[in-house]
Enzyme design. Sequence first.
Site, PDB file in Angstrom:
ATOM      1  N   CYS A   1       0.830  -1.201   0.000  1.00 60.29           N
ATOM      2  CA  CYS A   1       0.000   0.000   0.000  1.00 60.29           C
ATOM      3  C   CYS A   1       0.873   1.263   0.000  1.00 60.29           C
ATOM      4  O   CYS A   1       2.024   1.229   0.410  1.00 60.29           O
ATOM      5  CB  CYS A   1      -0.859   0.037   1.248  1.00 60.29           C
ATOM      6  SG  CYS A   1      -1.787  -1.475   1.505  1.00 60.29           S
TER       7      CYS A   1
ATOM      8  N   ARG B   1       4.674   0.600  -6.388  1.00 50.68           N
ATOM      9  CA  ARG B   1       4.712  -0.302  -5.234  1.00 50.68           C
ATOM     10  C   ARG B   1       3.717  -1.447  -5.372  1.00 50.68           C
ATOM     11  O   ARG B   1       3.794  -2.423  -4.649  1.00 50.68           O
ATOM     12  CB  ARG B   1       4.401   0.482  -3.960  1.00 50.68           C
ATOM     13  CG  ARG B   1       5.444   1.527  -3.613  1.00 50.68           C
ATOM     14  CD  ARG B   1       4.957   2.394  -2.475  1.00 50.68           C
ATOM     15  NE  ARG B   1       4.736   1.610  -1.278  1.00 50.68           N
ATOM     16  CZ  ARG B   1       5.553   1.570  -0.246  1.00 50.68           C
ATOM     17  NH1 ARG B   1       6.661   2.236  -0.274  1.00 50.68           N
ATOM     18  NH2 ARG B   1       5.272   0.843   0.812  1.00 50.68           N
TER      19      ARG B   1
ATOM     20  N   TRP C   1      -3.109  -2.457  -1.490  1.00 53.26           N
ATOM     21  CA  TRP C   1      -2.696  -3.771  -1.988  1.00 53.26           C
ATOM     22  C   TRP C   1      -3.360  -4.759  -1.032  1.00 53.26           C
ATOM     23  O   TRP C   1      -2.987  -4.848   0.141  1.00 53.26           O
ATOM     24  CB  TRP C   1      -1.172  -3.860  -1.929  1.00 53.26           C
ATOM     25  CG  TRP C   1      -0.560  -5.038  -2.619  1.00 53.26           C
ATOM     26  CD1 TRP C   1      -0.292  -5.147  -3.943  1.00 53.26           C
ATOM     27  CD2 TRP C   1      -0.104  -6.245  -2.013  1.00 53.26           C
ATOM     28  NE1 TRP C   1       0.292  -6.354  -4.198  1.00 53.26           N
ATOM     29  CE2 TRP C   1       0.422  -7.053  -3.041  1.00 53.26           C
ATOM     30  CE3 TRP C   1      -0.084  -6.745  -0.709  1.00 53.26           C
ATOM     31  CZ2 TRP C   1       0.961  -8.312  -2.812  1.00 53.26           C
ATOM     32  CZ3 TRP C   1       0.438  -8.002  -0.483  1.00 53.26           C
ATOM     33  CH2 TRP C   1       0.957  -8.766  -1.523  1.00 53.26           C
TER      34      TRP C   1
ATOM     35  N   ASN D   1      -1.264   1.581   6.223  1.00 58.97           N
ATOM     36  CA  ASN D   1      -0.408   0.553   5.597  1.00 58.97           C
ATOM     37  C   ASN D   1      -0.019  -0.430   6.682  1.00 58.97           C
ATOM     38  O   ASN D   1       0.207  -0.026   7.826  1.00 58.97           O
ATOM     39  CB  ASN D   1       0.893   1.169   5.068  1.00 58.97           C
ATOM     40  CG  ASN D   1       0.687   1.926   3.791  1.00 58.97           C
ATOM     41  OD1 ASN D   1      -0.421   2.003   3.270  1.00 58.97           O
ATOM     42  ND2 ASN D   1       1.762   2.502   3.285  1.00 58.97           N
ATOM     43  N   GLY D   2       0.121  -1.700   6.329  1.00 55.35           N
ATOM     44  CA  GLY D   2       0.559  -2.691   7.311  1.00 55.35           C
ATOM     45  C   GLY D   2      -0.534  -3.692   7.602  1.00 55.35           C
ATOM     46  O   GLY D   2      -1.521  -3.787   6.860  1.00 55.35           O
TER      47      GLY D   2
ATOM     48  N   GLU E   1      19.252 -15.073 -10.176  1.00 57.61           N
ATOM     49  CA  GLU E   1      18.729 -13.721 -10.390  1.00 57.61           C
ATOM     50  C   GLU E   1      18.111 -13.606 -11.787  1.00 57.61           C
ATOM     51  O   GLU E   1      17.037 -13.022 -11.955  1.00 57.61           O
ATOM     52  CB  GLU E   1      19.858 -12.689 -10.183  1.00 57.61           C
ATOM     53  CG  GLU E   1      19.474 -11.250 -10.425  1.00 57.61           C
ATOM     54  CD  GLU E   1      18.326 -10.735  -9.559  1.00 57.61           C
ATOM     55  OE1 GLU E   1      17.887 -11.436  -8.635  1.00 57.61           O
ATOM     56  OE2 GLU E   1      17.847  -9.621  -9.838  1.00 57.61           O
TER      57      GLU E   1
ATOM     58  N   LYS F   1      14.259 -12.608 -12.620  1.00 49.96           N
ATOM     59  CA  LYS F   1      13.912 -11.492 -13.510  1.00 49.96           C
ATOM     60  C   LYS F   1      12.925 -11.983 -14.568  1.00 49.96           C
ATOM     61  O   LYS F   1      11.955 -11.312 -14.880  1.00 49.96           O
ATOM     62  CB  LYS F   1      15.156 -10.925 -14.233  1.00 49.96           C
ATOM     63  CG  LYS F   1      16.104 -10.100 -13.402  1.00 49.96           C
ATOM     64  CD  LYS F   1      15.622  -8.724 -13.036  1.00 49.96           C
ATOM     65  CE  LYS F   1      14.839  -8.634 -11.781  1.00 49.96           C
ATOM     66  NZ  LYS F   1      15.468  -8.690 -10.503  1.00 49.96           N
TER      67      LYS F   1
ATOM     68  N   GLU G   1       9.331 -12.982 -12.888  1.00 49.19           N
ATOM     69  CA  GLU G   1       8.518 -11.958 -12.235  1.00 49.19           C
ATOM     70  C   GLU G   1       7.907 -10.945 -13.203  1.00 49.19           C
ATOM     71  O   GLU G   1       6.847 -10.410 -12.934  1.00 49.19           O
ATOM     72  CB  GLU G   1       9.290 -11.248 -11.115  1.00 49.19           C
ATOM     73  CG  GLU G   1      10.427 -10.379 -11.576  1.00 49.19           C
ATOM     74  CD  GLU G   1      11.159  -9.715 -10.424  1.00 49.19           C
ATOM     75  OE1 GLU G   1      10.562  -9.496  -9.368  1.00 49.19           O
ATOM     76  OE2 GLU G   1      12.354  -9.412 -10.596  1.00 49.19           O
TER      77      GLU G   1
ATOM     78  N   HIS H   1      20.102 -34.935 -11.104  1.00 46.52           N
ATOM     79  CA  HIS H   1      19.419 -35.469  -9.921  1.00 46.52           C
ATOM     80  C   HIS H   1      17.921 -35.210  -9.968  1.00 46.52           C
ATOM     81  O   HIS H   1      17.258 -35.225  -8.938  1.00 46.52           O
ATOM     82  CB  HIS H   1      20.053 -34.895  -8.657  1.00 46.52           C
ATOM     83  CG  HIS H   1      21.495 -35.239  -8.547  1.00 46.52           C
ATOM     84  ND1 HIS H   1      21.935 -36.478  -8.127  1.00 46.52           N
ATOM     85  CD2 HIS H   1      22.616 -34.541  -8.878  1.00 46.52           C
ATOM     86  CE1 HIS H   1      23.251 -36.515  -8.175  1.00 46.52           C
ATOM     87  NE2 HIS H   1      23.686 -35.344  -8.632  1.00 46.52           N
TER      88      HIS H   1
ATOM     89  N   LYS I   1       6.739  -3.335  -4.603  1.00 44.02           N
ATOM     90  CA  LYS I   1       8.144  -2.936  -4.582  1.00 44.02           C
ATOM     91  C   LYS I   1       8.778  -3.184  -3.222  1.00 44.02           C
ATOM     92  O   LYS I   1       9.905  -3.622  -3.119  1.00 44.02           O
ATOM     93  CB  LYS I   1       8.268  -1.460  -4.960  1.00 44.02           C
ATOM     94  CG  LYS I   1       9.699  -0.949  -4.998  1.00 44.02           C
ATOM     95  CD  LYS I   1      10.499  -1.618  -6.089  1.00 44.02           C
ATOM     96  CE  LYS I   1      11.956  -1.232  -6.076  1.00 44.02           C
ATOM     97  NZ  LYS I   1      12.772  -2.169  -6.869  1.00 44.02           N
TER      98      LYS I   1
HETATM   99  C1  F6R Z   1      12.970  -8.752  -7.431  1.00 45.52           C
HETATM  100  C2  F6R Z   1      12.918  -7.883  -6.274  1.00 45.52           C
HETATM  101  C3  F6R Z   1      12.626  -8.492  -4.961  1.00 45.52           C
HETATM  102  C4  F6R Z   1      13.413  -7.779  -3.837  1.00 45.52           C
HETATM  103  C5  F6R Z   1      12.962  -8.314  -2.469  1.00 45.52           C
HETATM  104  C6  F6R Z   1      13.730  -7.678  -1.339  1.00 45.52           C
HETATM  105  O1  F6R Z   1      13.259  -8.052  -8.598  1.00 45.52           O
HETATM  106  O2  F6R Z   1      13.079  -6.701  -6.379  1.00 45.52           O
HETATM  107  O3  F6R Z   1      12.862  -9.862  -4.953  1.00 45.52           O
HETATM  108  O4  F6R Z   1      14.776  -8.006  -4.044  1.00 45.52           O
HETATM  109  O5  F6R Z   1      11.598  -8.062  -2.303  1.00 45.52           O
HETATM  110  O6  F6R Z   1      13.496  -6.302  -1.293  1.00 45.52           O
HETATM  111  P1  F6R Z   1      14.454  -5.333  -0.496  1.00 45.52           P
HETATM  112  O7  F6R Z   1      15.767  -5.344  -1.188  1.00 45.52           O
HETATM  113  O8  F6R Z   1      13.772  -4.000  -0.541  1.00 45.52           O
HETATM  114  O9  F6R Z   1      14.561  -5.876   0.898  1.00 45.52           O
END
Ligand code: F6R
Length: 612
Positions: free
Chosen positions: A2, A27, A76, A102-103, A485, A489, A492, A508, A607
């Site tokens: 949120c 976000r 959210w 938020n929360g 990673e 990418k 997601e 395996h 985010k």
């Molecule tokens: C993926 C991504 C997430 C963040 C994760 C941790 O592209 O951005 O997997 O890496 O949510 O977020 P932070 O770094 O803000 O703790």
Amino acid sequence: MCGIVGFTGNSVAAPILLDGLSKLEYRGYDSAGIAVRDGDKDFEVVKAKGKLKSLIEMTDHGNAVKGTCGIGHTRWATHGEPSVLNAHPHASDDENVVAVHNGIIENFQEIKEKLSKSGYTFKSQTDTEAAVKLIDYYYKKYNLGPVDSIARAMMRIRGSYALCVMFKDYPGQIYTARKDSPMIIGVSDGQTYVASDVPAILKYTRNVYYIGNLEIAKLEKGSVTFYNIDREEITKTLTEIKWDAEAAEKGGYEHFMLKEIHEQPKVIADTIKSVVKKGRINFENINLTDEEMKNISQIYIVACGSAYHVGMAAQYVIEELTSLPVRVELASEFRYRKMKFVKDSLVIIISQSGETADSLAALREAKENGIKTLGIVNVVGSSIAREADNVFYTLAGPEISVATTKAYSTQLVAAYLLAIGFAKAREEITDERYKELLDEINTIPDKISRILEDKERIQWFSAKVAAVDDAFFIGRGIDYAIGMEGSLKMKEISYIHSEAYAAGELKHGPISLIENGTLVIGVNTQPELYEKTVSNMVEVKSRGAYLMGLTTYGNYSMEDTADFTVYIPNTDPLFAGSLSVIPLQLLGYYISVARGYDVDKPRNLAKSVTVE
Ligand code: F6R
């Protein structure tokens, strides 16, 4: 997650609220709403399900809503489906109190039951409505004003929250309170702003106050008063945010993600410069002494998502350069593990936002056990930055795209610098190797720029494979960590099922999934492991895989095996991940574009993940 924006001043509030909410769209959210007040008239509340665009249209860009004081929210969904009814702001039964939150309020059922006995009714399925009505309940019961009623509610509420509250009896004022959910307050030219995240108010002011956990603030036109939970007034100092407003705009790129990919050479160079002075690493800003680094006996790296992948790569680098054993842990698992910390260990928490709920909880767990903590954090003044014993700030600037790129890359470089710094302080590398590593690290930005110059080849390949259903990333050592990673990418933002495997693990189990046309990306940059990974690539190829190879210039034999090969410049193998990740970021990006998805705001994602 949120987003919250609030404003009180002389300007019309609604356009400012909507503009701020648009800056928080990245976000992730599923509905939005605002509550605005014109002098002491009734609150005007407007809410809409779906994109912010609907709310903007309903209010004629905010111009149809009169008043200079208001709060706004992008929701959210956690408790209750996305709907107008569940969207914030929520109001008490008689609209005496209106608030956004938020929360997560964990004991909201218990609060609802208590309030129902006093005649309160509930319209939504949200936990927020319980909080709003609890504040109203204490406000009326004790008649001691907003700060008192919020403080009493805070004592009763369990969970996390950032709250912005308006009271009918207090026109022109907004009250805020927080626990474990971020919130900043900005003041400029007689106007006051509040937001859950910097980009929402960056356009108006860069001077902000950080409201602490279990603190309350009263916002009036151009001024703020802070209180602790005992209702005592407290003082706070203004902090200047160095990010400039332009950094949070797209600057001509089609998406924030592409812009942020291109910013990597600069932000990596800035991050290196922040600790490498006159050819030597200097951790003075981080407050880390050689003596402390000598005495550490074990490192735990704890993080979530991409930041966890940084930890995976860092593990190989630290273990190669030093004698320190490294354990890399997912914060969501680590926080609930009943483990004994090794004496004199160091917990490194990696987090872009500095607000990830699990990472913050892991940090607190370590501190409670008397373990020294170090945060690698991007957002200045965030909870992890404030609570960690030492902070290494990455200088990535605001990262708007949900899928991280530049923050990831700066975290990786920060981890290399820590590894080299530890090795030097512990006298585990020679002066010659130290110099060699620092010289090499300084070449990373230019080498990334060279990779970016050739992005059209990856764009072409991405269009060719955009229709695949599954993808596998394989590699060994650092290449495995980078594959993780790359795989994240891809999944997601492209919604393609994708997995990363240590290449030696294929036999395996996972190799049974390879069939004609399955996309496999072999990351193969480590000279010592090159032949072994090539063998694994041949194995999948002979089972029908469509193969992309990612290796360093010179390894041209890769073309005998792979259907498409991408080369990266040569570097010290320890730093190859900083280069090999770039084509993988581009691959994820271009496939998402080719499939027509909303690259910067992938479905279901937020985010900054401030709830468990
Ligand atoms: C993926 C991504 C997430 C963040 C994760 C941790 O592209 O951005 O997997 O890496 O949510 O977020 P932070 O770094 O803000 O703790």
